[in-house]
Design a protein around this motif. Structure first.
Motif, PDB file in Angstrom:
ATOM      1  N   LYS A 101      11.223   8.890  -4.097  1.00 26.71           N
ATOM      2  CA  LYS A 101      10.093   8.046  -3.177  1.00 26.71           C
ATOM      3  C   LYS A 101      10.023   6.880  -2.914  1.00 26.71           C
ATOM      4  CE  LYS A 101       5.678   9.552  -5.155  1.00 26.71           C
ATOM      5  NZ  LYS A 101       5.163  10.193  -3.668  1.00 26.71           N
ATOM      6  N   ARG A 102      11.279   6.162  -3.851  1.00 26.29           N
ATOM      7  CA  ARG A 102      11.849   4.874  -3.657  1.00 26.29           C
ATOM      8  C   ARG A 102      12.426   4.250  -2.642  1.00 26.29           C
ATOM      9  NH1 ARG A 102      12.790   4.977  -9.591  1.00 26.29           N
ATOM     10  NH2 ARG A 102      10.864   4.466 -10.524  1.00 26.29           N
ATOM     11  N   ARG A 103      12.625   5.317  -1.594  1.00 28.12           N
ATOM     12  CA  ARG A 103      13.721   5.443  -0.600  1.00 28.12           C
ATOM     13  C   ARG A 103      12.943   4.574   0.238  1.00 28.12           C
ATOM     14  NH1 ARG A 103      17.367  10.518  -0.603  1.00 28.12           N
ATOM     15  NH2 ARG A 103      18.358  10.325  -1.880  1.00 28.12           N
ATOM     16  N   GLY A 104      13.157   3.725   1.431  1.00 36.31           N
ATOM     17  CA  GLY A 104      12.476   2.772   2.400  1.00 36.31           C
ATOM     18  C   GLY A 104      13.721   1.437   2.081  1.00 36.31           C
ATOM     19  N   PRO A 105      13.095   0.238   3.247  1.00 38.62           N
ATOM     20  CA  PRO A 105      13.209  -0.671   3.207  1.00 38.62           C
ATOM     21  C   PRO A 105      13.566  -1.394   2.209  1.00 38.62           C
ATOM     22  CG  PRO A 105      11.258  -0.479   4.257  1.00 38.62           C
ATOM     23  CD  PRO A 105      11.535   0.961   3.829  1.00 38.62           C
ATOM     24  N   ARG A 106      14.851  -2.491   1.926  1.00 37.36           N
ATOM     25  CA  ARG A 106      15.048  -3.153   1.307  1.00 37.36           C
ATOM     26  C   ARG A 106      14.275  -4.561   1.063  1.00 37.36           C
ATOM     27  NH1 ARG A 106      21.330  -1.691  -0.836  1.00 37.36           N
ATOM     28  NH2 ARG A 106      21.404   0.658  -1.059  1.00 37.36           N
ATOM     29  N   LEU A 107      13.922  -4.568  -0.191  1.00 40.85           N
ATOM     30  CA  LEU A 107      13.138  -6.178  -0.160  1.00 40.85           C
ATOM     31  C   LEU A 107      14.821  -7.017   0.170  1.00 40.85           C
ATOM     32  CD1 LEU A 107      11.106  -6.039  -2.936  1.00 40.85           C
ATOM     33  CD2 LEU A 107      10.529  -5.892  -0.609  1.00 40.85           C
ATOM     34  N   LYS A 108      14.383  -7.915   0.555  1.00 40.23           N
ATOM     35  CA  LYS A 108      15.272  -9.384   0.670  1.00 40.23           C
ATOM     36  C   LYS A 108      15.175 -10.123  -0.047  1.00 40.23           C
ATOM     37  CE  LYS A 108      13.367 -10.504   5.544  1.00 40.23           C
ATOM     38  NZ  LYS A 108      12.781 -11.341   6.447  1.00 40.23           N
ATOM     39  N   PRO A 109      16.519 -10.589  -0.766  1.00 35.17           N
ATOM     40  CA  PRO A 109      16.890 -11.291  -1.850  1.00 35.17           C
ATOM     41  C   PRO A 109      15.584 -12.093  -2.333  1.00 35.17           C
ATOM     42  CG  PRO A 109      18.675 -11.381  -0.609  1.00 35.17           C
ATOM     43  CD  PRO A 109      17.822 -10.682   0.088  1.00 35.17           C
ATOM     44  N   ALA A 110      15.554 -13.563  -1.525  1.00 28.35           N
ATOM     45  CA  ALA A 110      14.668 -13.949  -2.023  1.00 28.35           C
ATOM     46  C   ALA A 110      13.541 -13.017  -2.551  1.00 28.35           C
ATOM     47  CB  ALA A 110      13.835 -14.982  -0.765  1.00 28.35           C
ATOM     48  N   LYS A 111      12.612 -12.162  -1.780  1.00 29.65           N
ATOM     49  CA  LYS A 111      11.049 -11.626  -2.245  1.00 29.65           C
ATOM     50  C   LYS A 111      12.133 -10.934  -3.748  1.00 29.65           C
ATOM     51  CE  LYS A 111       9.326 -10.805   2.284  1.00 29.65           C
ATOM     52  NZ  LYS A 111       8.596  -9.979   3.132  1.00 29.65           N
ATOM     53  N   ARG A 112      13.044 -10.647  -3.580  1.00 29.02           N
ATOM     54  CA  ARG A 112      13.293  -9.882  -4.909  1.00 29.02           C
ATOM     55  C   ARG A 112      13.395 -10.406  -6.423  1.00 29.02           C
ATOM     56  NH1 ARG A 112      18.868  -6.301  -5.178  1.00 29.02           N
ATOM     57  NH2 ARG A 112      18.191  -5.757  -2.698  1.00 29.02           N
ATOM     58  N   VAL A 113      13.832 -11.869  -5.812  1.00 30.24           N
ATOM     59  CA  VAL A 113      13.974 -12.850  -6.923  1.00 30.24           C
ATOM     60  C   VAL A 113      13.280 -13.080  -7.409  1.00 30.24           C
ATOM     61  CG1 VAL A 113      14.715 -14.995  -7.943  1.00 30.24           C
ATOM     62  CG2 VAL A 113      16.230 -13.116  -6.189  1.00 30.24           C
ATOM     63  N   LEU A 114      12.120 -13.257  -6.471  1.00 26.34           N
ATOM     64  CA  LEU A 114      10.197 -14.290  -6.789  1.00 26.34           C
ATOM     65  C   LEU A 114      10.198 -12.298  -7.424  1.00 26.34           C
ATOM     66  CD1 LEU A 114       8.158 -15.818  -6.968  1.00 26.34           C
ATOM     67  CD2 LEU A 114       7.768 -14.561  -4.453  1.00 26.34           C
ATOM     68  N   LEU A 115      10.374 -11.354  -7.058  1.00 30.51           N
ATOM     69  CA  LEU A 115       9.102 -10.315  -7.982  1.00 30.51           C
ATOM     70  C   LEU A 115      10.001  -9.997  -9.551  1.00 30.51           C
ATOM     71  CD1 LEU A 115       7.653  -7.943  -7.957  1.00 30.51           C
ATOM     72  CD2 LEU A 115      10.021  -6.298  -7.344  1.00 30.51           C
ATOM     73  N   TYR A 116      11.074 -10.686  -9.324  1.00 34.55           N
ATOM     74  CA  TYR A 116      12.077 -10.254 -10.907  1.00 34.55           C
ATOM     75  C   TYR A 116      10.805 -11.495 -11.835  1.00 34.55           C
ATOM     76  CZ  TYR A 116      15.219  -7.200  -9.700  1.00 34.55           C
ATOM     77  OH  TYR A 116      15.590  -5.693  -9.354  1.00 34.55           O
ATOM     78  N   VAL A 117      10.921 -12.935 -11.150  1.00 37.70           N
ATOM     79  CA  VAL A 117      10.392 -13.534 -11.736  1.00 37.70           C
ATOM     80  C   VAL A 117       9.122 -13.640 -11.825  1.00 37.70           C
ATOM     81  CG1 VAL A 117       9.791 -15.943 -11.764  1.00 37.70           C
ATOM     82  CG2 VAL A 117      11.912 -15.327 -10.930  1.00 37.70           C
ATOM     83  N   LEU A 118       8.202 -12.818 -11.675  1.00 38.01           N
ATOM     84  CA  LEU A 118       6.825 -12.414 -11.668  1.00 38.01           C
ATOM     85  C   LEU A 118       6.468 -11.793 -13.056  1.00 38.01           C
ATOM     86  CD1 LEU A 118       3.468 -12.330 -10.651  1.00 38.01           C
ATOM     87  CD2 LEU A 118       4.327 -10.926  -8.957  1.00 38.01           C
ATOM     88  N   LEU A 119       7.871 -10.504 -12.497  1.00 40.18           N
ATOM     89  CA  LEU A 119       7.275  -9.003 -13.714  1.00 40.18           C
ATOM     90  C   LEU A 119       7.878  -9.425 -14.414  1.00 40.18           C
ATOM     91  CD1 LEU A 119       9.399  -6.458 -11.599  1.00 40.18           C
ATOM     92  CD2 LEU A 119       6.871  -6.178 -12.520  1.00 40.18           C
ATOM     93  N   ALA A 120       9.205 -10.516 -15.355  1.00 41.83           N
ATOM     94  CA  ALA A 120       9.662 -10.810 -16.566  1.00 41.83           C
ATOM     95  C   ALA A 120       7.584 -12.377 -16.644  1.00 41.83           C
ATOM     96  CB  ALA A 120      10.554 -11.979 -16.233  1.00 41.83           C
ATOM     97  N   ALA A 121       7.845 -12.774 -15.999  1.00 44.04           N
ATOM     98  CA  ALA A 121       6.594 -13.660 -16.514  1.00 44.04           C
ATOM     99  C   ALA A 121       5.089 -12.734 -17.066  1.00 44.04           C
ATOM    100  CB  ALA A 121       5.668 -14.774 -15.297  1.00 44.04           C
ATOM    101  N   LEU A 122       4.535 -11.707 -16.419  1.00 44.95           N
ATOM    102  CA  LEU A 122       4.209 -10.706 -17.077  1.00 44.95           C
ATOM    103  C   LEU A 122       4.800  -9.985 -17.930  1.00 44.95           C
ATOM    104  CD1 LEU A 122       2.902  -8.803 -13.687  1.00 44.95           C
ATOM    105  CD2 LEU A 122       1.516 -10.462 -14.858  1.00 44.95           C
ATOM    106  N   THR A 123       5.430  -9.836 -18.466  1.00 50.22           N
ATOM    107  CA  THR A 123       6.303  -8.987 -19.477  1.00 50.22           C
ATOM    108  C   THR A 123       5.757 -10.087 -20.928  1.00 50.22           C
ATOM    109  OG1 THR A 123       8.004  -8.186 -18.320  1.00 50.22           O
ATOM    110  CG2 THR A 123       8.129  -8.149 -20.384  1.00 50.22           C
ATOM    111  N   LEU A 124       6.472 -11.746 -20.485  1.00 49.75           N
ATOM    112  CA  LEU A 124       6.525 -12.730 -21.989  1.00 49.75           C
ATOM    113  C   LEU A 124       4.460 -12.333 -21.814  1.00 49.75           C
ATOM    114  CD1 LEU A 124       8.732 -15.168 -20.485  1.00 49.75           C
ATOM    115  CD2 LEU A 124       9.179 -12.963 -22.166  1.00 49.75           C
TER     116      LEU A 124
END
Length: 306
Positions: free
Chosen positions: A29-52
């Protein structure tokens, strides 16, 4: 044709027709266009901030449990204590019978979890794999009870338990919570993903419904069973109103009632209150860490097919 000689054939058919693993489904279900590196980094930062952000209350509770009472609400907040008061975790056991409360909570949680998994999975098998008149109507009526607030039947339940002489016993809570419509719904959703050909083949081989459920269906539903067990354990462990209503003896109290009683008696000992809260959360954290993989698989696959 003997049952013993054909059981391996049923097992082979189960392996072929069993629903694909949750991990493979989710990957597909997750297969699809991969995120660009910049968007991927932004997503990880957002998830890390929400986790904290989610962990802030828990970290503050742990930090407060290692302080003196006058330091808990100091301004500015000291996230890391200047002096770690480890004696709080020793003194709490002598201030209240915390070990008794933990034993009672553990006993009720394990017993109710086992019964809900047993009854929920068995009832779900009947609603999903057996055909009888009015099955779907009965299932809808049963599931509709989830929408009825507990306060609507709280008093009739208490009167029933009182007439049966079960008030102020663990058996009252166990009997009231041994069956749950949500558990039946969750397990049925998972059972619906298992092909009916498995049950039909087992019936042809001579297995009755009890053995089909135990021998064929249950081994294929471990993620759903783990999800139901985890949800039930957490709900029972955190339950306050049920034990508060039915238990009057201090020897029967759960950890939630015990901590509330401690707060009422020693409302100024904030550090000790936080210490008891941290101890009460540890079993939940351990159970979740042990079963999180199965929990995610069970929830994901149970919602894929209605």
């Amino acid at each position: 044709m003997s049952v013993t000689s054909t059981l391996p054939e049923v097992d082979r058919l189960a392996d072929e027709l069993a629903p694909p693993a949750a991990g493979r489904r989710l990957t597909a279900k997750r297969r699809g266009p991969r995120l660009k590196p910049a968007k991927r980094v932004l997503l990880y930062v957002l998830l890390a901030a929400l986790t904290l952000l989610i962990f802030v209350p828990f970290f503050w509770m742990v930090s407060s449990s290692l302080k003196h009472n006058n330091q808990v609400f100091s301004i500015p907040i000291q996230w890391i204590p200047t002096e770690f008061v480890w004696s709080n975790y020793v003194d709490i056991w002598t201030r209240i019978p915390l070990l008794t409360y933990l034993k009672n909570s553990l006993f009720l949680s394990v017993t109710i979890t086992f019964l809900q998994v047993l009854t929920g999975s068995f009832a779900a098998y009947g609603f999903s794999k057996m055909r009888f008149k009015g099955r779907d109507v009965l299932f809808v009526i049963y599931i509709a009870t989830i929408a009825v607030p507990w306060q609507a039947y709280m008093i009739p339940q208490y009167i029933m338990m009182q007439n049966a002489g079960l008030v102020n016993t663990h058996l009252s809570i166990i009997l009231l919570q041994a069956f749950g419509a949500f558990g039946v719904f969750l397990m049925r959703q998972y059972y619906m993903t298992i092909p009916d050909e498995l049950s039909e083949a087992a019936r042809i081989d001579g297995l009755n419904e009890y053995r089909i459920w135990w021998r064929i269906i249950l081994p294929l539903t471990k993620p759903a069973l783990a999800s139901l067990a985890l949800l039930t354990f957490v709900s029972t462990w955190n339950d306050y109103m049920g034990p508060f209503i039915y238990f009057t003896s201090n020897d029967l109290w759960t950890v939630q009632i015990g901590l509330r009683s401690f707060v009422g008696q020693f409302d100024a000992e904030y550090a000790m209150i936080m210490t008891g809260s941290v101890i009460s959360v540890i079993p939940i954290v351990i159970v979740f860490l042990l079963g999180q993989r199965f929990f995610i698989q069970g929830i994901a696959t149970s919602g894929l097919k209605g």
